[in-house]
Every structure is written in structure tokens, then in C-alpha cells.
Enzyme design. Structure first.
Site, PDB file in Angstrom:
ATOM      1  N   GLY A   8       0.827  -1.211   0.000  1.00 24.68           N
ATOM      2  CA  GLY A   8       0.000   0.000   0.000  1.00 24.68           C
ATOM      3  C   GLY A   8       0.855   1.253   0.000  1.00 24.68           C
ATOM      4  O   GLY A   8       0.480   2.295   0.553  1.00 24.68           O
ATOM      5  N   GLN A  12      -1.769   7.381   1.314  1.00 25.60           N
ATOM      6  CA  GLN A  12      -1.360   8.604   2.021  1.00 25.60           C
ATOM      7  C   GLN A  12      -0.215   8.346   2.998  1.00 25.60           C
ATOM      8  O   GLN A  12       0.783   9.051   3.003  1.00 25.60           O
ATOM      9  CB  GLN A  12      -2.546   9.158   2.811  1.00 25.60           C
ATOM     10  CG  GLN A  12      -3.612   9.752   1.940  1.00 25.60           C
ATOM     11  CD  GLN A  12      -4.745  10.321   2.788  1.00 25.60           C
ATOM     12  OE1 GLN A  12      -4.706  11.472   3.180  1.00 25.60           O
ATOM     13  NE2 GLN A  12      -5.737   9.521   3.077  1.00 25.60           N
ATOM     14  N   LEU A  13      -0.365   7.344   3.847  1.00 30.23           N
ATOM     15  CA  LEU A  13       0.683   7.028   4.815  1.00 30.23           C
ATOM     16  C   LEU A  13       1.856   6.340   4.115  1.00 30.23           C
ATOM     17  O   LEU A  13       3.018   6.648   4.375  1.00 30.23           O
ATOM     18  CB  LEU A  13       0.110   6.121   5.917  1.00 30.23           C
ATOM     19  CG  LEU A  13       1.099   5.580   6.930  1.00 30.23           C
ATOM     20  CD1 LEU A  13       1.756   6.713   7.720  1.00 30.23           C
ATOM     21  CD2 LEU A  13       0.408   4.613   7.896  1.00 30.23           C
ATOM     22  N   ASP A  51      -0.602  -7.509  -5.224  1.00 31.31           N
ATOM     23  CA  ASP A  51      -1.942  -7.656  -4.659  1.00 31.31           C
ATOM     24  C   ASP A  51      -1.776  -8.488  -3.383  1.00 31.31           C
ATOM     25  O   ASP A  51      -1.388  -9.659  -3.449  1.00 31.31           O
ATOM     26  CB  ASP A  51      -2.829  -8.397  -5.684  1.00 31.31           C
ATOM     27  CG  ASP A  51      -4.205  -8.725  -5.126  1.00 31.31           C
ATOM     28  OD1 ASP A  51      -4.449  -8.503  -3.920  1.00 31.31           O
ATOM     29  OD2 ASP A  51      -5.039  -9.217  -5.908  1.00 31.31           O
ATOM     30  N   TYR A 141     -15.117  -1.537   8.395  1.00 28.12           N
ATOM     31  CA  TYR A 141     -13.695  -1.209   8.575  1.00 28.12           C
ATOM     32  C   TYR A 141     -13.279  -1.456  10.033  1.00 28.12           C
ATOM     33  O   TYR A 141     -12.247  -2.078  10.302  1.00 28.12           O
ATOM     34  CB  TYR A 141     -13.506   0.265   8.192  1.00 28.12           C
ATOM     35  CG  TYR A 141     -12.118   0.817   8.337  1.00 28.12           C
ATOM     36  CD1 TYR A 141     -11.087   0.412   7.501  1.00 28.12           C
ATOM     37  CD2 TYR A 141     -11.843   1.790   9.297  1.00 28.12           C
ATOM     38  CE1 TYR A 141      -9.817   0.955   7.625  1.00 28.12           C
ATOM     39  CE2 TYR A 141     -10.579   2.349   9.411  1.00 28.12           C
ATOM     40  CZ  TYR A 141      -9.572   1.926   8.584  1.00 28.12           C
ATOM     41  OH  TYR A 141      -8.320   2.471   8.714  1.00 28.12           O
ATOM     42  N   LYS A 145     -10.602  -4.104  11.765  1.00 29.65           N
ATOM     43  CA  LYS A 145      -9.495  -3.661  12.625  1.00 29.65           C
ATOM     44  C   LYS A 145      -9.514  -4.391  13.972  1.00 29.65           C
ATOM     45  O   LYS A 145      -8.463  -4.772  14.482  1.00 29.65           O
ATOM     46  CB  LYS A 145      -9.544  -2.140  12.828  1.00 29.65           C
ATOM     47  CG  LYS A 145      -9.231  -1.333  11.569  1.00 29.65           C
ATOM     48  CD  LYS A 145      -7.839  -1.632  11.008  1.00 29.65           C
ATOM     49  CE  LYS A 145      -7.473  -0.751   9.830  1.00 29.65           C
ATOM     50  NZ  LYS A 145      -6.218  -1.189   9.177  1.00 29.65           N
TER      51      LYS A 145
END
Ligand code: SER
Length: 318
Positions: A8, A12-13, A51, A141, A145
Site C-alpha cells: 500500500g 497517504q501514509l 496484490d 472497517y 481492525k
């Protein structure tokens, strides 16, 4: 020497962590990967199309580069996950289990996996939400988590996989565009402010959420990954906090710098997600176990973003 894989990496991170880890460990020792094409934000350096639902392909990349450490960031964020609950479960869970199983089988040195304030649902105390309390998330989500945190603790306790995790608040960075999160309004707002546009906010003006500037998030992540194993006492995921604000407060902070800025409110389904999350969280365990300390408050973050974002926009347009 550690050889690092980031999944990933175009997010953003991911893009900011890739840049920072390459500064510390050397460009060639940090392999960026994503299901998307490499973007400018992650800069030059090794990149693999990956992936994370394909375990054999992760193994192939690990063997190719002799990877010892994985920062496993690939996931759907909260708002996108609500739109595609099956993919969210599959990507967020299979991806993590693939990485944890590989870490166990190949005896990898260390894994980082991000959790989120989204583990908490309406049953958790709203303010200064403790490290250990009722979670009962109401988003898919959040469910991924909570389950993911339990898998991390399980793999550490049963198999000795040194997996470390943070419950990030909303992360605010200026180098990448928003990525489908509920807290991402606080990224988009700076883009609109600089463009001289009125910002239409998908949350209500008093929807306070825990937030953190990206440079603090990168620091927290790298700090946690560097401390000795015995300092990491929470093996589910650490609460980490920095600032907490609502849309009206971030708008005021921007107005101090750009007096003409205007915001209007058009709450949508994301308001329901935000309402189910804490306003602020208690991160005293992270502060005492491994010395976590944030640097940026709201105004300091606003000044920094409004100074640097125009440079990024100009670069992208040239
Ligand atoms: N920032 C994330 C989101 O809004 C929360 O972890 O989805």
C-alpha cells in the site's frame, strides 16, 4: 541489515513512510509495493506491483529481495469499505493473514500493521477513550481492525511473530490526495482553501475526531518499530493521539491564515461513521511504554500545510 517491504506504498501514509524509511535505511533497502501504479510521491527506488490477497506473489517478492520487515498498509479505508463490504473484509483480513502467516513461516524479523480509532464504536467512552474498553465497532472497517488486532496478538503470543501496531487517528498529510477515509475531509479542506473555493464538508460542524499530522504519524510508526521488543507491551494495538478537532475548528485555523476561506456543511453517510467514533483518545500506554510524544497542534499543522501544499500542487501541474 533490515530489508523492508511496504504494501500500500502509494497511499497517504505509505508514500510518506516510504520516503522516510528510504532516508533511514537507504533507497535500495526499502521496496515499495502497491496494486496501483507507482506514483511520484514515493520517488525513485524499487517498486513491485503487488496484490496482498495473493500470498504466492507476496512470497515471490519477499524471496526476490530477502525481505526481513514488512509494513503492511494495504487496506480499504472506512468510507470506501462501507461501499464494498465484501472486498473490505477480504482485502483487509486476507491481506493481514497472508502477511502474518508468511512472517511465521519465514521467520521474519518484524511486521507493522495499522489499526485505527475505528475499532471503537458507540459503546466506548467518547472522550479520552481508554486503551482497553468496549470496542463493538459499527463499521465494516472497524470490524476488520478489531479482528486484525486480535490476530496480531494471537500470532505474537502463539508463534512469536513480532507484529506491532498503532490505532491511528485521522491522518492529515498534504503530499497525497484523500484516500476514502471519513477523516479525509481534513485533507481535502486545505486543497479547497488554497484553490479559493468554498469547502463543502460531509461532516457536521461539531463532529470532533482524533487527528494527527502525518509527520507525527510517521514518527510514531518508526519509533514503535525501533524500540526493543520488551517495551512493546500492548500486542493488539496502541492508542496514539495528538490533536482532536471538529470541522468548525479546522476551518477557523485556516481562516487565521486565509481570512477569506469559507466552509459549508452537507453531512452524508460519513457523518454516521464519525458519530460512532471517539472524540479523543487516551494514549498514555504509548507515552509510557515507548516514549510517544506528538509535535504538531492544529495551528502548527495548518501553517505547515499551507506553506508546503502549494509547492506540491505546482510540481504536479508542471
Ligand atoms: N482515517 C481512517 C478513516 O477515516 C480511520 O482510520 O477511514
Amino acid at each position: 541489515m533490515s530489508k523492508i517491504l511496504i504494501t500500500g506504498a502509494c497511499g497517504q501514509l505509505g508514500s510518506e513512510l516510504t520516503t522516510e524509511l528510504r532516508k533511514i535505511h537507504g533507497t535500495d533497502n526499502v521496496i515499495a509495493s502497491d496494486i496501483r501504479e507507482a506514483n511520484d510521491q514515493i520517488g525513485d527506488g524499487p517498486f513491485e506491483h503487488l496484490d496482498v490477497m495473493d500470498k504466492a506473489r507476496i512470497e515471490e517478492v519477499i524471496e526476490k529481495y530477502n525481505i526481513t520487515v514488512i509494513y503492511h498498509l494495504a487496506a480499504l479505508l472506512s468510507a470506501n469499505a462501507e461501499k464494498n463490504i465484501e472486498l473490505a473484509w477480504k482485502l483487509n483480513m486476507d491481506g493481514l493473514l497472508n502477511v502474518l502467516n508468511i512472517a511465521r513461516e519465514k521467520n521474519l524479523e518484524r511486521i507493522f500493521w495499522p489499526s485505527s480509532i475505528a475499532v471503537f464504536g458507540p459503546d466506548a467512552p467518547k472522550n479520552d477513550t481508554p486503551q482497553n474498553t468496549a470496542t463493538n465497532p459499527t463499521t465494516v472497517y472497524g470490524i476488520t481492525k478489531v479482528a486484525g488486532e486480535q490476530w496480531c496478538a494471537y500470532f505474537y503470543n502463539k508463534f512469536g511473530v513480532d507484529v506491532r501496531s498503532l490505532r491511528y487517528p485521522g491522518l492529515i498529510g498534504y503530499k497525497s490526495l484523500p484516500g476514502g477515509g471519513t477523516t479525509d475531509y481534513a485533507v481535502d479542506i486545505y486543497h479547497k482553501a488554497l484553490a479559493g473555493e468554498t469547502f463543502s464538508c460531509f461532516l457536521e460542524e461539531d463532529a470532533a475526531l482524533p487527528m494527527m499530522y502525518m509527520s507525527d504519524a510517521v514518527k510514531a510508526t518508526i519509533d514503535l518499530m525501533q524500540v526493543p521488543e520488551e517495551n512493546v507491551k500492548v500486542r493488539t494495538s496502541y492508542n496514539v493521539a495528538a490533536i482532536s478537532f471538529n470541522p468548525a475548528e479546522i476551518a477557523d485555523s485556516i481562516i487565521k491564515q486565509l481570512p477569506g476561506f469559507e466552509i459549508e456543511y452537507a453531512p452524508d453517510y460519513r457523518q454516521e461513521i464519525a458519530s460512532s467514533w471517539p472524540d479523543s483518545i487516551d494514549d498514555s500506554a504509548a507515552r509510557s511504554d515507548w516514549g510517544w510524544k506528538h509535535e504538531f497542534d492544529l495551528d502548527k499543522m495548518t501553517v505547515d500545510i499551507l506553506e508546503n501544499l502549494p509547492i506540491i500542487i505546482e510540481k504536479a501541474e508542471s
